[in-house]
Design a protein around this motif. Structure first.
Motif, PDB file in Angstrom:
ATOM      1  N   UNK A 160       0.808  -1.222   0.000  1.00 12.31           N
ATOM      2  CA  UNK A 160       0.000   0.000   0.000  1.00 12.31           C
ATOM      3  C   UNK A 160       0.844   1.277   0.000  1.00 12.31           C
ATOM      4  N   UNK A 161       2.165   1.113  -0.091  1.00  7.70           N
ATOM      5  CA  UNK A 161       3.051   2.265  -0.128  1.00  7.70           C
ATOM      6  C   UNK A 161       3.614   2.666   1.222  1.00  7.70           C
ATOM      7  N   UNK A 162       3.077   2.114   2.295  1.00  7.70           N
ATOM      8  CA  UNK A 162       3.607   2.421   3.628  1.00  7.70           C
ATOM      9  C   UNK A 162       4.891   1.643   3.885  1.00  7.70           C
ATOM     10  N   UNK A 195       2.332   2.318   9.418  1.00  2.92           N
ATOM     11  CA  UNK A 195       1.115   1.874  10.090  1.00  2.92           C
ATOM     12  C   UNK A 195       1.323   0.663  10.996  1.00  2.92           C
ATOM     13  N   UNK A 196       2.371  -0.102  10.745  1.00  2.00           N
ATOM     14  CA  UNK A 196       2.602  -1.316  11.527  1.00  2.00           C
ATOM     15  C   UNK A 196       4.080  -1.691  11.486  1.00  2.00           C
ATOM     16  N   UNK A 213       0.788   0.418  14.646  1.00  2.00           N
ATOM     17  CA  UNK A 213       1.392   1.667  15.114  1.00  2.00           C
ATOM     18  C   UNK A 213       0.506   2.862  14.788  1.00  2.00           C
ATOM     19  N   UNK A 214      -0.738   2.580  14.418  1.00  2.00           N
ATOM     20  CA  UNK A 214      -1.642   3.639  13.970  1.00  2.00           C
ATOM     21  C   UNK A 214      -1.838   4.718  15.030  1.00  2.00           C
ATOM     22  N   UNK A 215      -1.931   4.328  16.307  1.00  2.00           N
ATOM     23  CA  UNK A 215      -2.182   5.308  17.352  1.00  2.00           C
ATOM     24  C   UNK A 215      -0.933   5.775  18.072  1.00  2.00           C
ATOM     25  N   UNK A 216       0.227   5.357  17.595  1.00  2.00           N
ATOM     26  CA  UNK A 216       1.484   5.726  18.248  1.00  2.00           C
ATOM     27  C   UNK A 216       1.978   7.050  17.681  1.00  2.00           C
ATOM     28  N   UNK A 217       2.200   8.013  18.560  1.00  2.00           N
ATOM     29  CA  UNK A 217       2.611   9.348  18.128  1.00  2.00           C
ATOM     30  C   UNK A 217       4.007   9.689  18.652  1.00  2.00           C
TER      31      UNK A 217
END
Length: 258
Positions: A160-162, A195-196, A213-217
């Motif tokens: 997906x490019x990530x 994202x992961x 890792x979507x919610x990791x800032x």
């Protein structure tokens, strides 16, 4: 560079959080750690996997295993030069001499299995904007107001490019914080979507389940670096004796071990 002013790393944070006094002995007092075959096992496997990936997976199994064998022997011989009495080496389940021999064989098996696994695993290594293949990739970024550096075993380009950080593990201990820090650092250093992340588990010859890792800032990761950095600068190094003392490589210099 003094320990108060040097950049931080994931390993520093985790060592400090487990036992600040161990951090002090190893990084301030510079106590020479006791050798352990498991550290050379991990280092040699990483060297072999790195060479294989940088060859675009074109090296033969035997060539990759040979790299493991040579790096392992080099590391063991260097440590034997510092501490020839293998009874004083750290060892989890057997005496030091047996551990050295067993990990040589195990590491060769794990290296061979990695090459065989890769033959059926199509993931491509990410290339950085300056053309570097992202294997053992160095980074330096600011997180939580703290300079943080490290090496990421591999960044994988997802369909997906990530981009996905991947950590190669020869042991059983896995650190979610490590993957989170690498994910945030990758976003910040290269401006890519992350994202992961995952681990390659050498003991099992497979990938772990992806870690989201979507919610990791940057803030959630940076606060741990900031807390550790502040404590070190304040000279706060209390001992936390417990089960981990059994595996501490500077316990021979510690009067507070459990």
């Amino acid at each position: 560079m003094s320990v108060e002013t040097q950049p931080r790393s994931v390993s520093q944070v985790q060592q400090y959080e487990q036992c600040p006094h161990r951090f002090y002995l190893q990084r301030v007092e510079r106590v020479v750690p006791r050798p352990a075959a498991w550290s050379h096992h991990g280092t040699a496997f990483h060297s072999a996997a790195e060479a294989f990936e940088l060859s675009d997976r074109e090296m033969s199994v035997d060539e990759v295993v040979q790299i493991f064998s040579e790096r392992y022997a080099e590391g063991i011989n260097e440590s034997l030069g510092r501490e020839p009495n293998v009874d004083l080496w750290l060892s989890a389940r057997r005496d030091g001499g047996s551990d050295i021999e067993a990990r040589y064989v195990l590491g060769q098996q794990q290296t061979r299995r990695y090459v065989e696994w890769a033959a059926g695993e199509p993931s491509a290594t990410y290339c950085t904007p300056d053309g570097r293949k992202a294997v053992e990739l160095y980074f330096m970024v600011e997180l939580g107001g703290v300079q943080v550096r490290g090496f990421i075993d591999q960044l994988v380009q997802d369909p997906d490019g990530s981009v996905r950080p991947r950590d190669w593990k020869t042991g059983t201990t896995k650190s979610r914080f490590q993957l989170e820090a690498y994910g945030v650092a990758t976003r910040k250093a290269f401006g890519v979507e992350v994202n992961k992340a995952d681990w390659y588990l050498a003991k099992d010859g497979r990938l772990s389940r992806p870690v989201s890792l979507a919610g990791v800032t940057e803030w959630t990761v940076g606060e741990r670096f900031e807390a550790m950095d502040s404590a070190v600068k304040l000279g706060n190094f209390p001992a936390r004796p417990g089960f981990a003392c059994k595996f501490c490589d500077v316990s021979h210099a510690c009067s507070m071990r459990n």
